[in-house]
Design an enzyme around this catalytic site. Structure first.
Site, PDB file in Angstrom:
ATOM      1  N   GLU A   1      -3.034  16.557   3.170  1.00  0.00           N
ATOM      2  CA  GLU A   1      -4.513  16.044   3.121  1.00  0.00           C
ATOM      3  C   GLU A   1      -4.290  14.765   3.715  1.00  0.00           C
ATOM      4  OE1 GLU A   1      -7.166  17.627   2.116  1.00  0.00           O
ATOM      5  OE2 GLU A   1      -6.264  19.429   1.190  1.00  0.00           O
TER       6      GLU A   1
ATOM      7  N   CYS B   1     -11.556   8.782   2.989  1.00  0.00           N
ATOM      8  CA  CYS B   1     -10.895   9.698   3.968  1.00  0.00           C
ATOM      9  C   CYS B   1     -11.923  10.444   4.719  1.00  0.00           C
ATOM     10  CB  CYS B   1      -9.834  10.637   3.495  1.00  0.00           C
ATOM     11  SG  CYS B   1     -10.469  11.716   2.419  1.00  0.00           S
TER      12      CYS B   1
HETATM   13  P1  NAD Z   1      -0.096   6.389   1.969  1.00  0.00           P
HETATM   14  O1  NAD Z   1       0.217   7.477   3.331  1.00  0.00           O
HETATM   15  O2  NAD Z   1       0.285   4.956   2.500  1.00  0.00           O
HETATM   16  O3  NAD Z   1       0.373   6.638   0.721  1.00  0.00           O
HETATM   17  C1  NAD Z   1       0.118   7.765   0.017  1.00  0.00           C
HETATM   18  C2  NAD Z   1       1.318   8.290  -0.881  1.00  0.00           C
HETATM   19  O4  NAD Z   1       2.498   8.421  -0.115  1.00  0.00           O
HETATM   20  C3  NAD Z   1       1.544   7.083  -1.953  1.00  0.00           C
HETATM   21  O5  NAD Z   1       2.014   7.752  -3.285  1.00  0.00           O
HETATM   22  C4  NAD Z   1       2.870   6.461  -1.372  1.00  0.00           C
HETATM   23  O6  NAD Z   1       3.617   5.997  -2.553  1.00  0.00           O
HETATM   24  C5  NAD Z   1       3.539   7.596  -0.633  1.00  0.00           C
HETATM   25  N1  NAD Z   1       4.322   6.712   0.230  1.00  0.00           N
HETATM   26  C6  NAD Z   1       4.201   5.719   1.085  1.00  0.00           C
HETATM   27  N2  NAD Z   1       5.369   5.456   2.072  1.00  0.00           N
HETATM   28  C7  NAD Z   1       6.158   6.496   1.808  1.00  0.00           C
HETATM   29  C8  NAD Z   1       7.171   6.821   2.248  1.00  0.00           C
HETATM   30  N3  NAD Z   1       7.845   5.983   3.464  1.00  0.00           N
HETATM   31  N4  NAD Z   1       7.778   7.843   2.033  1.00  0.00           N
HETATM   32  C9  NAD Z   1       7.434   8.409   1.191  1.00  0.00           C
HETATM   33  N5  NAD Z   1       6.389   8.387   0.535  1.00  0.00           N
HETATM   34  C10 NAD Z   1       5.630   7.299   0.642  1.00  0.00           C
HETATM   35  O7  NAD Z   1      -1.576   6.476   2.035  1.00  0.00           O
HETATM   36  P2  NAD Z   1      -2.794   5.754   1.309  1.00  0.00           P
HETATM   37  O8  NAD Z   1      -2.712   4.173   1.932  1.00  0.00           O
HETATM   38  O9  NAD Z   1      -2.466   5.696  -0.102  1.00  0.00           O
HETATM   39  O10 NAD Z   1      -4.083   6.510   1.681  1.00  0.00           O
HETATM   40  C11 NAD Z   1      -4.764   6.264   2.959  1.00  0.00           C
HETATM   41  C12 NAD Z   1      -4.593   7.182   3.860  1.00  0.00           C
HETATM   42  O11 NAD Z   1      -4.782   8.496   3.354  1.00  0.00           O
HETATM   43  C13 NAD Z   1      -5.492   7.407   4.829  1.00  0.00           C
HETATM   44  O12 NAD Z   1      -5.193   7.949   6.083  1.00  0.00           O
HETATM   45  C14 NAD Z   1      -6.800   8.294   4.229  1.00  0.00           C
HETATM   46  O13 NAD Z   1      -7.490   9.232   5.292  1.00  0.00           O
HETATM   47  C15 NAD Z   1      -5.839   9.546   3.858  1.00  0.00           C
HETATM   48  N6  NAD Z   1      -6.338  10.175   2.712  1.00  0.00           N
HETATM   49  C16 NAD Z   1      -6.500  11.487   2.911  1.00  0.00           C
HETATM   50  C17 NAD Z   1      -7.392  12.019   1.948  1.00  0.00           C
HETATM   51  C18 NAD Z   1      -7.650  13.568   2.027  1.00  0.00           C
HETATM   52  O14 NAD Z   1      -8.146  14.152   1.121  1.00  0.00           O
HETATM   53  N7  NAD Z   1      -7.322  14.185   3.309  1.00  0.00           N
HETATM   54  C19 NAD Z   1      -7.761  11.328   0.917  1.00  0.00           C
HETATM   55  C20 NAD Z   1      -7.529  10.121   0.549  1.00  0.00           C
HETATM   56  C21 NAD Z   1      -6.771   9.531   1.555  1.00  0.00           C
END
Ligand code: NAD
Length: 454
Positions: free
Chosen positions: A209, A243
Site C-alpha cells: 500500500e 496517502c
Molecule cells: P516509510 O516507507 O518511510 O515507512 C513505512 C514503514 O517501513 C515503517 O514501519 C518503517 O519503519 C519501515 N521502514 C522504513 N525504512 C525501511 C527500510 N529501509 N527497510 C525496512 N523497513 C523500513 O513510509 P512512511 O513515511 O511511514 O509513510 C509515508 C509514505 O507511505 C507515503 O509515501 C504515503 O503515501 C505512503 N502511505 C500509503 C498508504 C496507503 O494506504 N497506500 C497509507 C499511508 C501512507
C-alpha cells in the site's frame, strides 16, 4: 524473546490449527475491539504526543474505520469462511466443485506513521479474521502510538498468536530476513521496493500500500462551492499527510480564478482557528523537506510557518508546471499546487507519462468527461465530486496500481488477501466416463472437443 523465536512460535501455533476455528477468530476481534474502546483516552494522548492529532480527527479517520472493520468482519466472517459450492464442468460429470478459503499462516504487517492506528490495525483485523497469526511492526516515527499499541496488544494477546514488535530500519530488516506467509506493507514506494525484494527470497506474496501524486481534476462545470469545500477538507486533513490526499489540482482555465477564490474562502472557514483542528508535520526532516518544495513566488495563499511547532498553514501555489520541483515527488503536507489546463486530452497524455497514482478525483457534472478520465488513465481508486471518502466503504477495494502498490483490502477484500482459495473437485465412484483413457480414438477426441465447449 528474539524475533526468530517469536516467528517460530507463531508458526507452531498456526500449525496447531487453533486459528482455523471461526469462534476463536471472532473472540480475538471482540477482544481487540474492547481493548481499544477501554483505552481510547490513552490512544488519543499518544497520537497527540506524536503530532498533535485531535480526538475528533483520530476518531473520525482512524478508530471509526477500525471499529467498522471489526463490526463487518464479525457479521460476515462465518459466510466469508464457508466453503463455496460452484458449478462443475462437463468434463468432470458427475461431480461437485468447491472453493475452500484457508488462512495463509503467519503474516507480517508493517504500518506507516500518518494514520498509525488505522493503517496498522485495519489490516490486522482482516488478517486475524482470515485465521492467520500476526506480527505487527508499527512505524517508529510515530513512537508514542507505536508504544501504546505494543503495550496494549502484547499485554492482552498471546504472542504466539498476535504481537507487536517495535523498531526502526534495523529491526524491520531483521524481521524481513525471516519467512512469512504474507507481508502487508504500508509506506513509501522506496521502502516498498525493499520489502518486495526481501519477500522474493521466500516467494512470499505481498500487499504493498504505497503512495504517489494523486491528481484532482476540476472541470468547468464543477459545482464550485461544494467542490472547494470537499477538496480543502481532504487536502488539509492531517495537515496533508494522507496517502490519498489530493496532491495537486488540475483546473480548467476558464474557472480557475473563481475556484481559487472559493478555495481561499473555504480554508478561512475550516482552518482559521488552527488549535485543535490542525495537526503538526510529523518531524523536522519532513518539515524541512516541505519547505524545500515551496517556491515563494508561486505562493498565493497561506505559507505561515512555525518550525518550533512544526506547523505550516494550508498553502496554495499557483501557475505551477509539471516541471517544478513540487511536481517531482509526493507532497505529503499542506501544500496545494494548482496547474491550469484547457485541453483534457493533453493533460491525460501528460499524466500517462508519470507513475500511476494511488487516487484520482474528478469534479464535474459531465459524466462523459469523468468516464473518459476513468477509462483512459490508470490509478488505484478515487471519486467523482469527492475526495478521500471512497476508502470508507468496505464494498470498495482499497489499494494502488503500478508504483502506488499492489493488492487491496477493506472488508471482504482484506479477508481475501489473507486467504488462500483452495479448489476442490469432489467426484463419486459409481460412474466413470471412459473417454479420457487409452487406447485413444478419433471418436473419443470428437466427444472431448464437444464437451470442452459445453
Ligand atoms: P516509510 O516507507 O518511510 O515507512 C513505512 C514503514 O517501513 C515503517 O514501519 C518503517 O519503519 C519501515 N521502514 C522504513 N525504512 C525501511 C527500510 N529501509 N527497510 C525496512 N523497513 C523500513 O513510509 P512512511 O513515511 O511511514 O509513510 C509515508 C509514505 O507511505 C507515503 O509515501 C504515503 O503515501 C505512503 N502511505 C500509503 C498508504 C496507503 O494506504 N497506500 C497509507 C499511508 C501512507
Amino acid at each position: 524473546m528474539s524475533i526468530k523465536t517469536t516467528i517460530h512460535q507463531q508458526r507452531a501455533f498456526f500449525n496447531s490449527n487453533i486459528t482455523k476455528d471461526i469462534q476463536y477468530r471472532k473472540k480475538a476481534l471482540k477482544r481487540l475491539e474492547k481493548l481499544l474502546q477501554e483505552n481510547e483516552t490513552a490512544l488519543y494522548t499518544a497520537i497527540y504526543s506524536d503530532f498533535q492529532k485531535s480526538e475528533f480527527e483520530t476518531y473520525t479517520t482512524e478508530l471509526s474505520i477500525i471499529y467498522h472493520e471489526i463490526s463487518v468482519a464479525l457479521k460476515k466472517l462465518s459466510s466469508w469462511a464457508k466453503p463455496k459450492r460452484v458449478a462443475s464442468d462437463m468434463l468432470n460429470f458427475p461431480s461437485k466443485s468447491y472453493i475452500y478459503s484457508e488462512p495463509l499462516g503467519s503474516v507480517l504487517i508493517i504500518g506507516a506513521w500518518n494514520y498509525p492506528y488505522g493503517l496498522s490495525l485495519a489490516p490486522v483485523i482482516t488478517a486475524l479474521a482470515a485465521g492467520n497469526t500476526v506480527i505487527l511492526k508499527p512505524s517508529e516515527i510515530s513512537i508514542h502510538t507505536s508504544n501504546i499499541m505494543a503495550k496494549l496488544i502484547n499485554e492482552n494477546f498471546d504472542s504466539h498468536y498476535f504481537c507487536v514488535i517495535e523498531g526502526g530500519v534495523e529491526t524491520t530488516t531483521e524481521i524481513l530476513e525471516e519467512k512469512f506467509d504474507k507481508i502487508f506493507f504500508t509506506g513509501s514506494t522506496m521502502v516498498g521496493r525493499i520489502v518486495y525484494q526481501a519477500a522474493a527470497k521466500y516467494l512470499t506474496p505481498v500487499v504493498l500500500e504505497l503512495g504517489g501524486k494523486s491528481p484532482t481534476f476540476i472541470l468547468k462545470d464543477a459545482d464550485i462551492t461544494i467542490s472547494a469545500k470537499r477538496i480543502v477538507w481532504a487536502k488539509f486533513l492531517n495537515a496533508g499527510q494522507t496517502c490519498v490526499a489530493p496532491d495537486y489540482l488540475l483546473i480548467e482555465d476558464c474557472i480557475k480564478e473563481k475556484f481559487v477564490q472559493a478555495l481561499k474562502k473555504e480554508i478561512d472557514k475550516q482552518f482559521s482557528q488552527l488549535e485543535d483542528n490542525y495537526v503538526q508535520i510529523i518531524n523536522e526532516r519532513n518539515f524541512k523537506r516541505l519547505e524545500s518544495l515551496i517556491e515563494e513566488e508561486k505562493v498565493i495563499y497561506g505559507n505561515k510557518r512555525d518550525p518550533q511547532k512544526r506547523l505550516i498553514t494550508p498553502t496554495l501555489l499557483d501557475n505551477v508546471t509539471f516541471e517544478d520541483k513540487i511536481m517531482q515527488e509526493e507532497i505529503f503536507g499542506p501544500l496545494l499546487p494548482i496547474i491550469s489546463f484547457d485541453n483534457l486530452d493533453d493533460v491525460i497524455k501528460e499524466l500517462k507519462t508519470r507513475p500511476k497514482p494511488l487516487s484520482c478525483y474528478i469534479y464535474t457534472q459531465n459524466s462523459k468527461c469523468s468516464d473518459k478520465i476513468i477509462q483512459e488513465f490508470s490509478f488505484g481508486g478515487g471519486a467523482i465530486n469527492d475526495s478521500v471518502m471512497h476508502l470508507t466503504s468496505e464494498n470498495l477495494p482499497f489499494g494502488g496500481v503500478g508504483e502506488s502498490g499492489m493488492g487491496s483490502y477493506h472488508g471482504k477484500f482484506g479477508f481475501d488477501e489473507f486467504s488462500h482459495f483452495k479448489s476442490i473437485l469432489k467426484k463419486n465412484t459409481f460412474f466413470e466416463f471412459p473417454i479420457k483413457y487409452a487406447p485413444y480414438s478419433a471418436f473419443k477426441l470428437k466427444i472431448i472437443k464437444i464437451l470442452s465447449k459445453a
